[in-house]
Design a protein around this motif. Sequence first.
Motif, PDB file in Angstrom:
ATOM      1  N   SER A 171      -6.112  -5.409   2.169  1.00 17.78           N
ATOM      2  CA  SER A 171      -4.443  -5.409   2.009  1.00 17.78           C
ATOM      3  C   SER A 171      -3.399  -6.681   2.605  1.00 17.78           C
ATOM      4  N   GLU A 175      -7.340   2.815   3.892  1.00 16.95           N
ATOM      5  CA  GLU A 175      -6.344   1.734   3.980  1.00 16.95           C
ATOM      6  C   GLU A 175      -6.054   1.530   5.274  1.00 16.95           C
ATOM      7  N   GLU A 217      -9.459   0.232   6.788  1.00 17.98           N
ATOM      8  CA  GLU A 217     -10.178  -1.415   6.207  1.00 17.98           C
ATOM      9  C   GLU A 217      -8.909  -2.168   7.232  1.00 17.98           C
ATOM     10  N   LEU A 238      -1.702  -3.873  -5.718  1.00 13.44           N
ATOM     11  CA  LEU A 238      -2.314  -3.702  -3.967  1.00 13.44           C
ATOM     12  C   LEU A 238      -4.119  -4.683  -4.558  1.00 13.44           C
ATOM     13  N   ALA A 264       1.029  -0.884  -0.254  1.00  7.69           N
ATOM     14  CA  ALA A 264      -0.098  -0.155   0.218  1.00  7.69           C
ATOM     15  C   ALA A 264       0.872   1.070   0.326  1.00  7.69           C
ATOM     16  N   ARG A 284      -5.912  -7.544  -2.836  1.00  8.06           N
ATOM     17  CA  ARG A 284      -7.115  -7.698  -2.640  1.00  8.06           C
ATOM     18  C   ARG A 284      -8.123  -9.034  -3.479  1.00  8.06           C
ATOM     19  N   SER A 324      -3.540   6.152  -1.866  1.00  7.38           N
ATOM     20  CA  SER A 324      -4.893   6.193  -1.568  1.00  7.38           C
ATOM     21  C   SER A 324      -5.680   6.056  -1.375  1.00  7.38           C
TER      22      SER A 324
END
Length: 402
Positions: A209, A178, A181, A299, A38, A303, A43
């Motif tokens: 992530s 992030e 999350e 990233l 990340a 996922r 972002s």
Amino acid sequence: MSETRSDMSTDPRGSQAPGVATLPPLVALEQHLAPYAAHSAQSRGRRYPERPPSARTEFQRDRDRIVHSTAFRRLEYKTQVFVNHEGDLFRTRLTHSLEVAQIARSVARNLRVNEDLVEAISLAHDLGHTPFGHAGQDALNECMREHGGFEHNLQSLAVVDDLEEHYGGFDGLNLCFETREGILKHCSRENARTLGALGERFLQGRQPSLEAQIANVADEIAYNNHDVDDGLRSGLLTIAQLAEVELWQTHYEAARGEYPDIEGRRLVHETVRRIINTLIVDLIDTTTRNLTEHAPGSLDDVRGAPPLVAHSEHVAAQAAVLKRFLFKNLYRHYRVMRMANKARRVVVGLFDAFTADPRLLPPAYQSKQEAQQPRLIAHYIAGMTDRYALKEYRRLFVIDDN
């Protein structure tokens, strides 16, 4: 909760005062990161747009906001296994969070993912825990059964999104997507539908992530091994009992073999540190193999992949045996159960008293809308430290207390 992507510039330095030497672009601090990590500049943003920070990355800003939050300070007096007043040397939620962050940063550095993000997630992951640990959470969840229930991951998100009051422009800490999350480790499909973009991965079966995955496993490494340490310190566990746990006994014998003269606390610490090191090294090696096999290039690829941060089958099996041992011999020890029973009585007593007469609450937690009152009561109780909850209980039910 609506999701708003703020405008994050590719040059996060912001404005510079005249005559001040120009800093190198802060994105350079993340140039060593792997493509699947990340990156601050990529972002998904904050709920409320803000100017980019001038001397740190976006994830560093998140970490700093967490450390300076009221909820983070309260963790010093929230229990891990033993209630705060039972001893000064037992882990609290604060020391546990620091230990998780240390483990997670070590793993992140070896995997070339974002250390600042993994640290922010680790430091924030327990902000929503009630007083009295899992006993308090279970009691509050039962009290809230008719009002949507209570879950500490969702409460942690509520703390950073809404409950903290540090900034003039918004409620909460306004953290990056992030970071939020990663804080939300678990979520029911019903709750996920109310969270907008943050809940999508639970509905679509996608992963967070690598930084969030690392923080999650680091949490388990920390609490399993440090609960062993606290269990032995308290006298609720014995070395003889632990001999049945392969992961413990292997490293215990290795420590005695290398240092024949050590004993007592020194021998315990030497054994625990060896176990932690084994778990960390195995986690790095196994995750590295998983990354090689699945070869995520971004990233988004992470996922869409299966969980990539994991232990090898053998070490995972050993860790599972330790976890079952702790559940049976420590978490269900009669002395722990007695304190858990007292904790439940305190939480239920507080909730029932405030529900029966909301005027007993501080004004900030009194609602003019009856439907909102139970959730405000839950917020109030969840934010209490162990000793504050005990003090409030005495205030309400003991005649000679103020």
